[in-house]
Design an enzyme around this catalytic site. Structure first.
Site, short mmCIF file in Angstrom:
data_model
loop_
_atom_site.label_atom_id
_atom_site.label_comp_id
_atom_site.label_asym_id
_atom_site.label_seq_id
_atom_site.Cartn_x
_atom_site.Cartn_y
_atom_site.Cartn_z
CE LYS A 1 -3.69 2.45 2.75
NZ LYS A 1 -4.33 2.31 3.84
CD GLU B 1 9.40 -6.01 7.27
OE1 GLU B 1 9.03 -4.87 6.83
OE2 GLU B 1 9.38 -6.33 8.51
N GLY C 1 -4.71 -2.14 4.90
CA GLY C 1 -4.02 -3.38 4.57
C GLY C 1 -4.80 -4.70 4.93
NE ARG C 2 -6.55 -4.15 10.93
CZ ARG C 2 -5.87 -3.00 10.98
NH1 ARG C 2 -4.72 -2.79 10.48
NH2 ARG C 2 -6.24 -1.94 11.89
CD GLU D 1 -1.78 -4.72 11.51
OE1 GLU D 1 -2.52 -4.71 10.36
OE2 GLU D 1 -0.68 -4.83 11.72
CG HIS E 1 -4.80 -36.58 15.51
ND1 HIS E 1 -5.37 -37.98 16.06
CD2 HIS E 1 -5.76 -36.26 14.61
CE1 HIS E 1 -6.35 -38.30 15.56
NE2 HIS E 1 -6.69 -37.42 14.64
CE LYS F 1 5.95 -1.11 10.08
NZ LYS F 1 4.78 -0.25 9.44
O1 G6P Z 1 1.09 -2.83 2.12
P1 G6P Z 1 2.00 -1.95 3.14
O2 G6P Z 1 2.07 -0.76 2.81
O3 G6P Z 1 3.58 -2.68 2.64
O4 G6P Z 1 1.95 -2.59 4.49
C1 G6P Z 1 2.15 -3.98 4.91
C2 G6P Z 1 1.73 -3.91 6.29
O5 G6P Z 1 2.63 -3.45 7.07
C3 G6P Z 1 2.22 -2.63 8.14
O6 G6P Z 1 3.32 -2.36 9.30
C4 G6P Z 1 0.94 -2.85 8.90
O7 G6P Z 1 1.18 -3.35 10.26
C5 G6P Z 1 -0.10 -3.78 8.15
O8 G6P Z 1 -1.23 -3.42 8.33
C6 G6P Z 1 0.38 -3.49 6.47
O9 G6P Z 1 -0.69 -4.55 6.01
#
Ligand code: G6P
Length: 545
Positions: A208, A214, A270-271, A356, A387, A507
């Protein structure tokens, strides 16, 4: 919003008193008193049958919970979400994911503008791209067809696509393989690329913000891998990289063609983005028509959530039951147990959606809450869990309400497998609720010393979600069901279910520590002695290799 604590609200107080009154009730008794309880406490909507009769509730409990929802202004909160209000107050944004699945002729306004045409504009571009990739018109730099798509993203830009790909792989023609890379651990990318031919590989960089460490690191390494494999041909990037992002500038900065960017909007969290362009990999896998069926499933659940009376509203009921256990019966965790192998990533997906969203300790106005929020969601597909950890759910000291998810028709009919699968899920819910008394255990001739070990006290609650078949439409309904259940809980708790400040501090500190791993001097004084010792030890061990 009222300044008084939720705990002072009459409906909450009534539930507190009531919870003490029902604490001694057993599901055995509740079922004995109402012979048709299993039919009375069940509701079917949008093709999902929810049996919630095996919960520790009476009709009074349900009435009080509905009263709490009403007193909490849930109706208005739902309308505010669908109306595009800035309900994500800490980020001053709307949470308008419902617009992503609105039909072409719908009107959903955001800041006075109908966003539906834009949503469908992107969907149409995605469909065109997906078709070209699927039928081989889209070629790689050397003229070869694309055989593998690698989605690079993390959090909501990974979990939704990875879960939906697995969930719907029955609907994929499998002409193209898919891999999902999220972790900054180099092993994730290295293993994903190990046997791939760069000339036949397409990367979807899903982010987004297009700033996530990462994802950007993995994307840069993937780019270097591609160029190394294609003799440094920079022009290859345009044929092998597409982006899904709201950040057009950063995408261009990475060298991805503007025509190859699929956008979405800051009002999509994002979620909550699996049904936006973030679902591009899903659309490529299952085709545009199936993707539209997925969106239609979401939409059907949206309409149900918006219009059904609370007492017959699936997401509201599930949200209220979760809240009942969390705030009145001391429950810490809820297990989600899909009896459907294709849903093996569904619990992982739900972890982000639920935790989240509702892992918050202050209300919208910043007041610290004096009640519990956000239970821990976790799970594994059945029957595997039986199990493994089910032992604790049956006989441990903790109460773990379970959501069982099952489908009446199998996608891979094989002998009696499906009957066995369904026999198991029904049996688990029955065993949890009714258990096995000491008398029954003795009646089986169990030696005295083993009797206590073989007693199941029962009274362990569960929901049973029964659907016809795992189709794209059914998946859309299921995801929307949990989205709105999370919303229901958050609205009553008065928290912001759409921000995620809790991920920021780590972060920031990682960014500060990273350069220190490379310098020779003492780590920064600002760290504590534990962090400093770890940095020193890492440097020494790494250097010694
Ligand atoms: O889609 P992005 O901007 O890369 O974000 C990826 C993810 O990282 C963030 O730190 C949030 O914790 C998430 O809610 C998000 O989905």
């Amino acid at each position: 919003m009222s300044k008084t604590s939720l705990r002072d609200c009459p409906a909450w107080r009534a539930l507190e008193t009531h919870s003490r009154a029902v604490s001694g009730l057993h599901l055995r008794q509740l079922f004995a008193e109402d012979r048709a309880r299993g039919e009375h406490l069940a509701v079917e909507a949008a093709g999902i049958y929810l049996d919630y009769s095996k919960n520790r509730v009476t009709r009074e409990t349900l009435g009080l919970l509905v009263r709490l929802a009403e007193a909490s202004g849930l109706h208005d909160r739902i309308e505010a979400m669908f109306g595009g209000d800035r309900i994500n107050v800490t980020e001053d944004r709307a949470a308008l994911h419902v617009a992503l699945r609105a039909p072409r002729d719908a009107v959903i306004e955001h800041e006075g503008r109908n966003v539906v045409p834009e949503v469908h504009g992107v969907l149409d571009r995605m469909a065109d791209f997906a078709e070209r990739l699927r039928d081989g018109r889209w070629k790689g730099h050397t003229g070869k067809r694309i055989r593998t798509v690698v989605n690079i993203g993390i959090g909501g830009s990974d979990l939704g696509p990875a879960m939906a790909y697995e969930a719907l792989s029955h609907y994929s023609d499998r002409a193209i393989a898919f891999r999902f890379v999220s972790n900054v651990d180099g092993t994730d990318l290295a293993e994903a690329l190990r046997d791939l031919d760069p000339a036949e590989t397409l990367f979807i960089v899903s982010s987004k913000t297009f700033t996530t460490q990462e994802t950007m690191t993995n994307a840069q390494s993937a780019r270097a891998w591609l160029l190394a494999g294609l003799q440094g041909a920079e022009a290859a990037v345009a044929r092998h990289f597409v982006a899904v992002s709201t950040n057009a500038e950063a995408v261009a900065g990475f060298g991805i063609d503007r025509d190859n960017r699929f956008g979405f909007w800051d009002w999509v969290g994002g979620r909550y983005s699996l049904d936006s362009a973030i679902g591009l990999s899903t659309m490529i896998a299952i085709g545009p028509e199936n993707f539209r069926a997925l969106l239609d499933g979401f939409r059907q659940m949206d309409e149900h959530f918006r219009s059904a009376p609370f007492a017959r509203n699936l997401p509201v009921l599930m949200g209220l039951l979760a809240l009942w256990y969390c705030d009145f019966l001391g429950v810490q965790t809820i297990a989600v147990l899909p009896y459907e192998q294709y849903l093996k990533r569904f619990p992982a997906y739900l972890q982000q959606l639920t935790m989240e969203s509702n892992g918050k300790h202050v209300t919208l106005d910043g007041t610290t809450v004096d009640y519990d929020t956000g239970p821990i969601y976790w799970g594994e597909p059945g029957t595997n869990g039986q199990h493994s950890f089910y032992q604790l759910i049956h006989q441990g000291t903790r109460l773990v309400p379970c959501d069982f998810i099952a489908f009446a028709r199998p996608l891979n009919p094989l002998g009696r497998h499906h009957d066995m699968l369904l026999a198991n899920v029904f049996a688990q819910a029955e065993a949890l609720a009714f258990g096995k008394t000491e008398e029954q255990v003795r009646g089986e001739g169990t030696p005295d010393r083993l009797v206590p070990h073989r007693v199941f006290e029962g009274n362990r609650p569960s929901n049973m979600l029964l659907l016809d078949e795992l189709t794209p439409e059914a998946l859309g309904k299921l995801v929307a069901l949990y989205e709105h259940s999370v919303f229901t809980q958050g609205a009553i708790w008065r928290i912001d279910s759409f921000d995620q400040w809790g991920v920021e501090l780590g972060k920031v500190l990682a960014r500060r520590i990273l350069p220190e791993l490379d310098c020779a001097g003492e780590p920064e004084l600002g760290h504590d002695s534990s962090t400093n010792a770890l940095i020193r030890r890492y440097r020494a061990t790494r250097g010694a290799a």
